[in-house]
Design a protein around this motif. Structure first.
Motif, PDB file in Angstrom:
ATOM      1  N   ARG A 154       0.875  -1.176   0.000  1.00 51.04           N
ATOM      2  CA  ARG A 154       0.000   0.000   0.000  1.00 51.04           C
ATOM      3  C   ARG A 154       0.907   1.218   0.000  1.00 51.04           C
ATOM      4  O   ARG A 154       1.748   1.370   0.882  1.00 51.04           O
ATOM      5  CB  ARG A 154      -0.923   0.007   1.224  1.00 51.04           C
ATOM      6  CG  ARG A 154      -2.007   1.085   1.156  1.00 51.04           C
ATOM      7  CD  ARG A 154      -2.992   0.957   2.309  1.00 51.04           C
ATOM      8  NE  ARG A 154      -2.386   1.272   3.586  1.00 51.04           N
ATOM      9  CZ  ARG A 154      -2.259   2.517   4.075  1.00 51.04           C
ATOM     10  NH1 ARG A 154      -2.678   3.562   3.365  1.00 51.04           N
ATOM     11  NH2 ARG A 154      -1.699   2.704   5.255  1.00 51.04           N
ATOM     12  N   THR A 155       0.762   2.070  -1.006  1.00 52.23           N
ATOM     13  CA  THR A 155       1.670   3.194  -1.198  1.00 52.23           C
ATOM     14  C   THR A 155       0.898   4.501  -1.352  1.00 52.23           C
ATOM     15  O   THR A 155      -0.337   4.515  -1.387  1.00 52.23           O
ATOM     16  CB  THR A 155       2.527   2.992  -2.466  1.00 52.23           C
ATOM     17  OG1 THR A 155       1.718   3.193  -3.633  1.00 52.23           O
ATOM     18  CG2 THR A 155       3.141   1.600  -2.491  1.00 52.23           C
ATOM     19  N   GLU A 156       1.632   5.580  -1.449  1.00 53.37           N
ATOM     20  CA  GLU A 156       1.009   6.844  -1.807  1.00 53.37           C
ATOM     21  C   GLU A 156       0.464   6.730  -3.233  1.00 53.37           C
ATOM     22  O   GLU A 156       0.931   5.917  -4.026  1.00 53.37           O
ATOM     23  CB  GLU A 156       2.029   7.990  -1.723  1.00 53.37           C
ATOM     24  CG  GLU A 156       2.483   8.295  -0.305  1.00 53.37           C
ATOM     25  CD  GLU A 156       3.414   9.500  -0.249  1.00 53.37           C
ATOM     26  OE1 GLU A 156       4.041   9.814  -1.290  1.00 53.37           O
ATOM     27  OE2 GLU A 156       3.525  10.118   0.823  1.00 53.37           O
ATOM     28  N   LYS A 157      -0.535   7.540  -3.562  1.00 51.10           N
ATOM     29  CA  LYS A 157      -1.109   7.497  -4.905  1.00 51.10           C
ATOM     30  C   LYS A 157      -0.030   7.745  -5.943  1.00 51.10           C
ATOM     31  O   LYS A 157       0.924   8.485  -5.719  1.00 51.10           O
ATOM     32  CB  LYS A 157      -2.217   8.556  -5.044  1.00 51.10           C
ATOM     33  CG  LYS A 157      -3.485   8.203  -4.288  1.00 51.10           C
ATOM     34  CD  LYS A 157      -4.615   9.152  -4.632  1.00 51.10           C
ATOM     35  CE  LYS A 157      -5.118   8.902  -6.037  1.00 51.10           C
ATOM     36  NZ  LYS A 157      -6.386   9.636  -6.308  1.00 51.10           N
ATOM     37  N   MET A 158      -0.218   7.110  -7.085  1.00 54.59           N
ATOM     38  CA  MET A 158       0.781   7.209  -8.141  1.00 54.59           C
ATOM     39  C   MET A 158       0.229   7.978  -9.336  1.00 54.59           C
ATOM     40  O   MET A 158      -0.970   7.973  -9.592  1.00 54.59           O
ATOM     41  CB  MET A 158       1.228   5.811  -8.566  1.00 54.59           C
ATOM     42  CG  MET A 158       1.841   4.998  -7.436  1.00 54.59           C
ATOM     43  SD  MET A 158       2.461   3.403  -8.001  1.00 54.59           S
ATOM     44  CE  MET A 158       3.741   3.926  -9.150  1.00 54.59           C
ATOM     45  N   GLY A 159       1.124   8.600 -10.068  1.00 53.49           N
ATOM     46  CA  GLY A 159       0.731   9.398 -11.223  1.00 53.49           C
ATOM     47  C   GLY A 159       0.717   8.607 -12.510  1.00 53.49           C
ATOM     48  O   GLY A 159       1.014   9.148 -13.582  1.00 53.49           O
ATOM     49  N   ILE A 166      -3.187  -0.251  -8.574  1.00 55.50           N
ATOM     50  CA  ILE A 166      -4.572   0.178  -8.402  1.00 55.50           C
ATOM     51  C   ILE A 166      -4.566   1.486  -7.627  1.00 55.50           C
ATOM     52  O   ILE A 166      -4.260   1.508  -6.428  1.00 55.50           O
ATOM     53  CB  ILE A 166      -5.401  -0.875  -7.636  1.00 55.50           C
ATOM     54  CG1 ILE A 166      -5.341  -2.224  -8.359  1.00 55.50           C
ATOM     55  CG2 ILE A 166      -6.846  -0.403  -7.500  1.00 55.50           C
ATOM     56  CD1 ILE A 166      -5.900  -3.371  -7.540  1.00 55.50           C
ATOM     57  N   ASN A 167      -4.867   2.562  -8.308  1.00 55.03           N
ATOM     58  CA  ASN A 167      -4.957   3.855  -7.633  1.00 55.03           C
ATOM     59  C   ASN A 167      -6.336   3.997  -6.996  1.00 55.03           C
ATOM     60  O   ASN A 167      -7.363   3.859  -7.665  1.00 55.03           O
ATOM     61  CB  ASN A 167      -4.729   4.993  -8.638  1.00 55.03           C
ATOM     62  CG  ASN A 167      -3.257   5.238  -8.878  1.00 55.03           C
ATOM     63  OD1 ASN A 167      -2.495   5.491  -7.951  1.00 55.03           O
ATOM     64  ND2 ASN A 167      -2.844   5.149 -10.134  1.00 55.03           N
ATOM     65  N   ARG A 168      -6.353   4.257  -5.678  1.00 51.99           N
ATOM     66  CA  ARG A 168      -7.600   4.418  -4.947  1.00 51.99           C
ATOM     67  C   ARG A 168      -7.765   5.884  -4.552  1.00 51.99           C
ATOM     68  O   ARG A 168      -6.990   6.741  -4.975  1.00 51.99           O
ATOM     69  CB  ARG A 168      -7.614   3.482  -3.723  1.00 51.99           C
ATOM     70  CG  ARG A 168      -7.295   2.037  -4.108  1.00 51.99           C
ATOM     71  CD  ARG A 168      -7.596   1.036  -3.024  1.00 51.99           C
ATOM     72  NE  ARG A 168      -6.829   1.219  -1.806  1.00 51.99           N
ATOM     73  CZ  ARG A 168      -6.810   0.334  -0.795  1.00 51.99           C
ATOM     74  NH1 ARG A 168      -7.516  -0.783  -0.891  1.00 51.99           N
ATOM     75  NH2 ARG A 168      -6.090   0.562   0.290  1.00 51.99           N
ATOM     76  N   SER A 169      -8.785   6.173  -3.765  1.00 47.44           N
ATOM     77  CA  SER A 169      -9.085   7.575  -3.453  1.00 47.44           C
ATOM     78  C   SER A 169      -7.983   8.254  -2.643  1.00 47.44           C
ATOM     79  O   SER A 169      -7.681   9.428  -2.853  1.00 47.44           O
ATOM     80  CB  SER A 169     -10.414   7.674  -2.701  1.00 47.44           C
ATOM     81  OG  SER A 169     -10.372   6.933  -1.498  1.00 47.44           O
ATOM     82  N   GLN A 170      -7.351   7.502  -1.719  1.00 49.65           N
ATOM     83  CA  GLN A 170      -6.355   8.106  -0.852  1.00 49.65           C
ATOM     84  C   GLN A 170      -4.972   7.470  -0.959  1.00 49.65           C
ATOM     85  O   GLN A 170      -4.013   7.991  -0.388  1.00 49.65           O
ATOM     86  CB  GLN A 170      -6.826   8.011   0.623  1.00 49.65           C
ATOM     87  CG  GLN A 170      -8.166   8.650   0.901  1.00 49.65           C
ATOM     88  CD  GLN A 170      -8.159  10.146   0.646  1.00 49.65           C
ATOM     89  OE1 GLN A 170      -7.163  10.831   0.909  1.00 49.65           O
ATOM     90  NE2 GLN A 170      -9.252  10.667   0.109  1.00 49.65           N
ATOM     91  N   ASP A 171      -4.870   6.364  -1.659  1.00 56.17           N
ATOM     92  CA  ASP A 171      -3.605   5.642  -1.731  1.00 56.17           C
ATOM     93  C   ASP A 171      -3.571   4.795  -2.994  1.00 56.17           C
ATOM     94  O   ASP A 171      -4.438   4.936  -3.867  1.00 56.17           O
ATOM     95  CB  ASP A 171      -3.393   4.783  -0.474  1.00 56.17           C
ATOM     96  CG  ASP A 171      -4.552   3.805  -0.220  1.00 56.17           C
ATOM     97  OD1 ASP A 171      -5.338   3.568  -1.163  1.00 56.17           O
ATOM     98  OD2 ASP A 171      -4.673   3.280   0.901  1.00 56.17           O
TER      99      ASP A 171
END
Length: 322
Positions: A199-204, A221-226
């Motif tokens: 689980r990581t910070e959101k990615m660009g 998988i980019n989610r709303s907060q991570d």
């Protein structure tokens, strides 16, 4: 007077993961009184650890699971306008042979298209892009549980050691115990498929999955907060501990896909997916009031509603003839 769990329309669901919760709610919607028994709450289940994007992966038999996935897609699409944690996101799925991607036929026309060369990550040869459901477990599972309780559902922490013990509940029983069914049912076909994810910070970068190489599952998988980055798919691996080598493997695969800057890792998660040669979806031959709904491999969220709605209809028909 009969107790609630002895009435004709009473059902006990065993398990509080995504399969158990959706089964319980579908049964409520079909008019049943439902109580969930589980050895742990929803936030401690495998379901709470996963990326939970709609993605038909490592589940059989295809003729049924693709149909269940299509039904689930429609349910999530409807829920995306009001349910917590459910949204529709663009998702790229790599493939080897288009003829094997039968799930495409169960989505609305025009939903899926071929990815352009520019849209493909480095090293990926072919891929399909579709707007698919994302059900973020930390938001969606509590939503489902509250929904279940709000309409009269009951919940009890309890462990069962055998099907005979389940059968003594005096009601119809839905066995949604995941990998726990291996011991309960003495089911040697059911085995773990170990998954480690980050689980990581959101990615660009855009969300995608590449399941084309066995033992080398990769996805973002980019989610709303991570974001959730994976992963591993090791059959018959019971190790639930973090493995630093797997973390390095996951991050190195990202580099191979052209992600030059590694994301900040917030958490390392390990879970054992309940894999089987085919989902067990049937009444028990010895205990005819027990219905088995387990063995969904890496696609529990993807097929959960399809299974739940079908089993509710099966049980409704069975009760109507008694």
């Amino acid at each position: 007077m009969k107790s609630p769990n002895q009435t004709k329309n009473s059902v006990s669901v065993i398990g509080a993961g995504i399969i158990g919760l959706t089964s319980a709610i579908a049964l409520q919607e079909a008019g049943f009184r439902v109580k969930i028994f589980a050895d742990k709450k929803f936030d401690q289940t495998l379901s709470n650890k996963v990326g939970a994007v709609w993605f038909p992966y490592s589940i059989e038999p295809k003729i049924k699971t693709d149909r269940w996935a299509g039904v689930s897609y429609a349910r999530y699409l409807k829920e995306s306008s009001f349910a917590k944690g459910v949204s529709m996101i663009p998702f790229l799925n790599a493939y080897n042979d288009l003829k094997e991607e039968e799930w495409v036929k169960h989505l609305p026309p025009g939903t899926v298209r071929e990815a352009t060369e520019k849209e493909l990550p480095k090293g990926m040869e072919k891929g399909l892009i579709a707007e698919v459901p994302l059900a973020e477990p930390p938001l969606y599972l509590p939503y489902l549980f509250e929904k279940f309780i709000d309409v009269g559902g009951e919940f009890e922490l309890r462990t069962f050691d055998s099907l005979e013990e389940m059968n003594q509940l005096g009601s119809f029983v839905i066995n949604c115990t995941g990998l726990g069914a291996r011991a309960l049912c003495k089911d040697k076909d059911l085995h773990p498929m170990r998954g480690q994810i980050l689980r990581t910070e959101k990615m660009g970068v855009s969300s995608f999955a590449d399941p084309t190489k066995k033992g080398a599952l990769s996805y973002i998988i980019n989610r709303s907060q991570d974001a959730v980055i994976g992963g591993t798919d090791y059959d018959n691996d019971w190790n639930e501990n973090e493995d630093a080598r797997d973390t390095d493997l996951i991050l190195n695969r990202l580099k191979a896909f052209g992600v030059s800057t590694p994301p900040k890792v917030l958490e390392i998660l390990v879970g054992l997916r309940p894999k089987r040669s085919a989902v067990r979806f049937q009444f028990d031959p010895q205990y005819p009031r027990i219905f088995h709904n387990y063995g969904h491999g890496g696609a529990g969220f993807t097929v959960a509603w399809g299974c739940a709605l079908e089993l509710a209809e099966e049980l409704r028909k069975k009760v109507s003839f008694q």
